[in-house]
Design a protein around this motif. Structure first.
Motif, PDB file in Angstrom:
ATOM      1  N   VAL A 117      -4.931   1.793   3.321  1.00  0.00           N
ATOM      2  CA  VAL A 117      -3.769   1.891   4.216  1.00  0.00           C
ATOM      3  C   VAL A 117      -2.505   1.870   3.363  1.00  0.00           C
ATOM      4  O   VAL A 117      -2.315   0.945   2.566  1.00  0.00           O
ATOM      5  CB  VAL A 117      -3.739   0.720   5.228  1.00  0.00           C
ATOM      6  N   PRO A 118      -1.637   2.879   3.512  1.00  0.00           N
ATOM      7  CA  PRO A 118      -0.400   2.894   2.715  1.00  0.00           C
ATOM      8  C   PRO A 118       0.495   1.695   3.017  1.00  0.00           C
ATOM      9  O   PRO A 118       0.607   1.253   4.166  1.00  0.00           O
ATOM     10  CB  PRO A 118       0.273   4.208   3.134  1.00  0.00           C
ATOM     11  N   ALA A 147      -6.996  -4.411  11.493  1.00  0.00           N
ATOM     12  CA  ALA A 147      -6.764  -5.597  10.660  1.00  0.00           C
ATOM     13  C   ALA A 147      -6.219  -5.187   9.291  1.00  0.00           C
ATOM     14  O   ALA A 147      -5.296  -5.824   8.752  1.00  0.00           O
ATOM     15  CB  ALA A 147      -8.055  -6.389  10.510  1.00  0.00           C
ATOM     16  N   LEU A 148      -6.770  -4.111   8.710  1.00  0.00           N
ATOM     17  CA  LEU A 148      -6.301  -3.644   7.411  1.00  0.00           C
ATOM     18  C   LEU A 148      -4.848  -3.162   7.496  1.00  0.00           C
ATOM     19  O   LEU A 148      -4.050  -3.417   6.580  1.00  0.00           O
ATOM     20  CB  LEU A 148      -7.217  -2.520   6.907  1.00  0.00           C
ATOM     21  N   LYS A 149      -4.499  -2.506   8.585  1.00  0.00           N
ATOM     22  CA  LYS A 149      -3.108  -2.071   8.788  1.00  0.00           C
ATOM     23  C   LYS A 149      -2.177  -3.278   8.897  1.00  0.00           C
ATOM     24  O   LYS A 149      -1.061  -3.269   8.358  1.00  0.00           O
ATOM     25  CB  LYS A 149      -3.002  -1.220  10.053  1.00  0.00           C
ATOM     26  N   SER A 150      -2.644  -4.316   9.591  1.00  0.00           N
ATOM     27  CA  SER A 150      -1.842  -5.528   9.728  1.00  0.00           C
ATOM     28  C   SER A 150      -1.616  -6.194   8.374  1.00  0.00           C
ATOM     29  O   SER A 150      -0.510  -6.670   8.074  1.00  0.00           O
ATOM     30  CB  SER A 150      -2.536  -6.500  10.688  1.00  0.00           C
ATOM     31  N   LEU A 151      -2.650  -6.213   7.540  1.00  0.00           N
ATOM     32  CA  LEU A 151      -2.516  -6.804   6.208  1.00  0.00           C
ATOM     33  C   LEU A 151      -1.537  -5.992   5.350  1.00  0.00           C
ATOM     34  O   LEU A 151      -0.769  -6.559   4.562  1.00  0.00           O
ATOM     35  CB  LEU A 151      -3.883  -6.874   5.522  1.00  0.00           C
ATOM     36  N   ALA A 152      -1.540  -4.672   5.489  1.00  0.00           N
ATOM     37  CA  ALA A 152      -0.596  -3.826   4.740  1.00  0.00           C
ATOM     38  C   ALA A 152       0.845  -4.167   5.108  1.00  0.00           C
ATOM     39  O   ALA A 152       1.732  -4.227   4.243  1.00  0.00           O
ATOM     40  CB  ALA A 152      -0.880  -2.349   5.013  1.00  0.00           C
TER      41      ALA A 152
END
Length: 400
Positions: A117-118, A147-152
């Motif tokens: 995810v950028p 979840a990965l987008k939230s971490l980014a």
């Protein structure tokens, strides 16, 4: 580099990346925790927080691998930041034409699955990614993708907060330096006002005495000295008032001026003792910098050269040259000189040699330290060569 997809605004993206001061920094727990969380949520062995520079990829955090960076042309993430998608997934890299011959796929690491995810800043530039890898074909569920987008976003929030804190600290530091510089400048300028005031006083007293006795043919010269000194004093006071309202303009307000004109004005403001000779450059130079700062630098150094000259024939030589990068000023005298062990200390605040000048007065230790501050603020340097009994030469270089 070969087969590296680039964003249309790559130069601006790299410029934005530089402002976050990420490359060649140590790993940090707060980012390591996010990478570990990404690995756990996505149920894969490797997770990275990466940033893409001009020719390399640095891993700000690396969970599940000891690698700390990669070549950009071998980076999966480089494709992710060049894409307009909010996530890039490669279920099986060996089947993807972009990566099937990539050494991280064919080599010992045997990478097969990738999802990245950028990490996008507030100006819309993709600086890097938070990404996960697996050594077997894989995929992410919608919840894992979210979840990965939230971490980014959390990574970007942390970077943005830290950048703004650094900017505030830099602003506060510059403000503190500016206030200290203005205080020193005010002290030095107030001291320098005594010179034109003395000219006014002595000229007026001599004029009064001679007029009382008889009409003296030198009165016009004394009157001219009186008027010139008064005008210089008024100009200095006006400049002090202007800069007291806006201290930052002391160095920011640059203008073009004649070096020879400035030197003649400064010399006319001095009480030149009998036997002191001052030479200035014959060539007419035009300079573009802070006039008030340059004025104070020369005024203080010239005043010292006069005050601390003990020779029957005092010589002061002011030299100047310039190149494409610097203005170079030299002020040489044949005065009392400075011992070698004090050549650095004389530029520190409140340091004095304890010597008395030709008027039996001691220095305050303010002048040379302020000169050093002014020269530094103009992106320059100042040095001295000197020996007791033979004189001193000050070398000033100021960035054009």
């Amino acid at each position: 580099m070969k087969n590296i997809p680039l964003n249309n605004a790559e130069a601006q993206r790299l410029g934005a990346l530089d402002t976050y001061d990420i490359f060649d920094t140590e790993s940090e727990q707060e980012f390591d925790d996010l990478a570990s969380l990404a690995s756990t949520i996505c149920e894969v062995p490797i997770a990275l927080i990466t940033f893409i520079g001009a020719d390399r990829q640095t891993f700000k955090s690396h969970f599940g691998t000891d690698l700390k960076e990669n070549r950009r042309d071998m980076s999966f993430c480089n494709h992710a930041i060049a894409s307009s998608d909010d996530i890039m997934m490669v279920p099986d890299a060996s089947l993807d034409a972009r990566f099937s011959d990539n050494p991280v796929v064919t080599g010992v690491t045997q990478i097969s699955f990738y999802a990245g995810v950028p990490i996008i800043n507030e100006d819309g530039f993709a600086l890097g990614t938070i990404c996960v890898y697996d050594q077997k074909a894989n995929s992410l569920s919608p919840n894992q993708v979210n979840a990965l987008k939230s971490l980014a976003k959390q990574v970007m929030d942390k970077l943005e907060l830290r950048r703004k804190i650094r900017q505030l600290e830099k602003t506060n530091h510059n403000l503190l330096n500016s206030n200290v510089l203005i205080q020193k400048f005010a002290s030095m300028a107030a001291h320098d006002i005594k010179n034109p005031l003395s000219n006014v006083l002595l000229g007026s007293q001599a004029l009064k005495i001679r007029y009382e006795k008889q009409l003296y043919e030198g009165c016009l010269k004394l009157i001219d000295l009186n008027i010139s000194s008064t005008q210089n004093l008024l100009q200095l006071v006006d400049e002090m008032l202007e800069y007291s309202k806006s201290p930052s303009s002391l160095l920011a307000n640059k203008r073009q001026f004649s070096l020879n004109g400035l030197l003649k004005k400064i010399i006319n403001m001095q009480i030149i003792p009998k036997g002191i000779k001052i030479s200035i450059p014959e060539e007419k130079y035009e300079i573009y910098t802070s006039l008030i700062a340059f004025d104070q630098i020369i005024l203080n150094l010239l005043n010292n050269a006069i005050r601390y000259n003990d020779k029957e024939e005092g010589l002061i030589d002011i030299r100047f040259e310039q190149d494409d990068e610097y203005y170079k000023l030299e002020i040489e005298d044949n005065g009392i000189g400075i011992p070698a062990e004090y050549h650095e200390k004389i530029f520190t605040s409140n340091f004095t040699l304890g010597q008395t000048d030709r008027n039996q007065q001691k220095g305050t230790g303010i002048g040379l330290s302020t000169v050093k501050d002014l020269v530094t603020a103009l992106n320059g340097s100042i040095d001295v060569t000197s020996a007791p009994g033979t004189g001193s030469t000050f070398f000033i270089r100021i960035k054009r």
